[in-house]
Design a protein around this motif. Sequence first.
Motif, PDB file in Angstrom:
ATOM      1  N   PRO A 184       0.803  -1.235   0.000  1.00 21.42           N
ATOM      2  CA  PRO A 184       0.000   0.000   0.000  1.00 21.42           C
ATOM      3  C   PRO A 184       0.836   1.286   0.000  1.00 21.42           C
ATOM      4  O   PRO A 184       0.471   2.260  -0.670  1.00 21.42           O
ATOM      5  N   ALA A 185       1.952   1.304   0.723  1.00 23.07           N
ATOM      6  CA  ALA A 185       2.790   2.512   0.745  1.00 23.07           C
ATOM      7  C   ALA A 185       3.406   2.769  -0.629  1.00 23.07           C
ATOM      8  O   ALA A 185       3.559   3.928  -1.041  1.00 23.07           O
ATOM      9  N   ALA A 186       3.745   1.723  -1.369  1.00 22.51           N
ATOM     10  CA  ALA A 186       4.302   1.883  -2.719  1.00 22.51           C
ATOM     11  C   ALA A 186       3.235   2.447  -3.656  1.00 22.51           C
ATOM     12  O   ALA A 186       3.527   3.340  -4.469  1.00 22.51           O
ATOM     13  N   VAL A 187       2.013   1.956  -3.532  1.00 20.56           N
ATOM     14  CA  VAL A 187       0.913   2.467  -4.363  1.00 20.56           C
ATOM     15  C   VAL A 187       0.719   3.952  -4.080  1.00 20.56           C
ATOM     16  O   VAL A 187       0.592   4.764  -5.008  1.00 20.56           O
ATOM     17  N   GLN A 188       0.742   4.321  -2.807  1.00 20.36           N
ATOM     18  CA  GLN A 188       0.583   5.728  -2.443  1.00 20.36           C
ATOM     19  C   GLN A 188       1.740   6.561  -3.002  1.00 20.36           C
ATOM     20  O   GLN A 188       1.529   7.649  -3.539  1.00 20.36           O
ATOM     21  N   ALA A 189       2.960   6.063  -2.903  1.00 25.11           N
ATOM     22  CA  ALA A 189       4.127   6.789  -3.422  1.00 25.11           C
ATOM     23  C   ALA A 189       4.025   6.971  -4.932  1.00 25.11           C
ATOM     24  O   ALA A 189       4.337   8.045  -5.458  1.00 25.11           O
ATOM     25  N   LEU A 190       3.568   5.943  -5.634  1.00 28.18           N
ATOM     26  CA  LEU A 190       3.405   6.036  -7.083  1.00 28.18           C
ATOM     27  C   LEU A 190       2.366   7.101  -7.445  1.00 28.18           C
ATOM     28  O   LEU A 190       2.559   7.884  -8.373  1.00 28.18           O
ATOM     29  N   ARG A 191       1.282   7.142  -6.706  1.00 30.95           N
ATOM     30  CA  ARG A 191       0.201   8.110  -6.984  1.00 30.95           C
ATOM     31  C   ARG A 191       0.619   9.539  -6.655  1.00 30.95           C
ATOM     32  O   ARG A 191       0.205  10.477  -7.314  1.00 30.95           O
ATOM     33  N   GLU A 192       1.436   9.714  -5.621  1.00 30.37           N
ATOM     34  CA  GLU A 192       1.792  11.060  -5.160  1.00 30.37           C
ATOM     35  C   GLU A 192       3.015  11.645  -5.851  1.00 30.37           C
ATOM     36  O   GLU A 192       3.227  12.856  -5.805  1.00 30.37           O
TER      37      GLU A 192
END
Length: 172
Positions: free
Chosen positions: A122-130
């Motif tokens: 989940p943190a990687a998904v958030q980093a990719l989106r941000e």
Amino acid sequence: KTYRAGRFELADHGTLFLDEIANVPLNLQAKLLRAIESGELERVGSSKTRRVDVRILSATNADLKECVASGAFREDLLFRLNTVEIHLPPLRERTEDIPRLATHFLRQHAHRYQRKINGFDPAAVQALREHSWPGNVREMDHAIERGVLLAQGDQVRASDLGLRGADGAPTK
């Protein structure tokens, strides 16, 4: 003497993709224009003219009209190449594409490196989106490749991606 076929000759009756067309030096732009307009070329070191039938696709992240105005790009070449123009906004303006592109690159690199990685935490998904993606899709491709190579388990973590935030600090 043996001559090697160039890109135009290899693409005969097909499509040739010219990436970063704005970076072609002015002295080569005239030769490129001639090959595109006439369908004729000569191999380096040869005097024999060859005919080719090639469809050209080109891409750039530069504003070619500005390049023409500054004298860095030939206007006649721009007119010849610009039959159909497709403007693709930068990745930061089409964030809805991020998950699909990230998954595509993940599968591609996991296969290439024979890694059993099935997704992002989940943190990687958030980093990719941000992330603002100043390097666009190429930057994402390399970040995902890095993530696949550095992943310890079956998921890529944010820290595996090597992304930096707006403050320059690594994403955790």
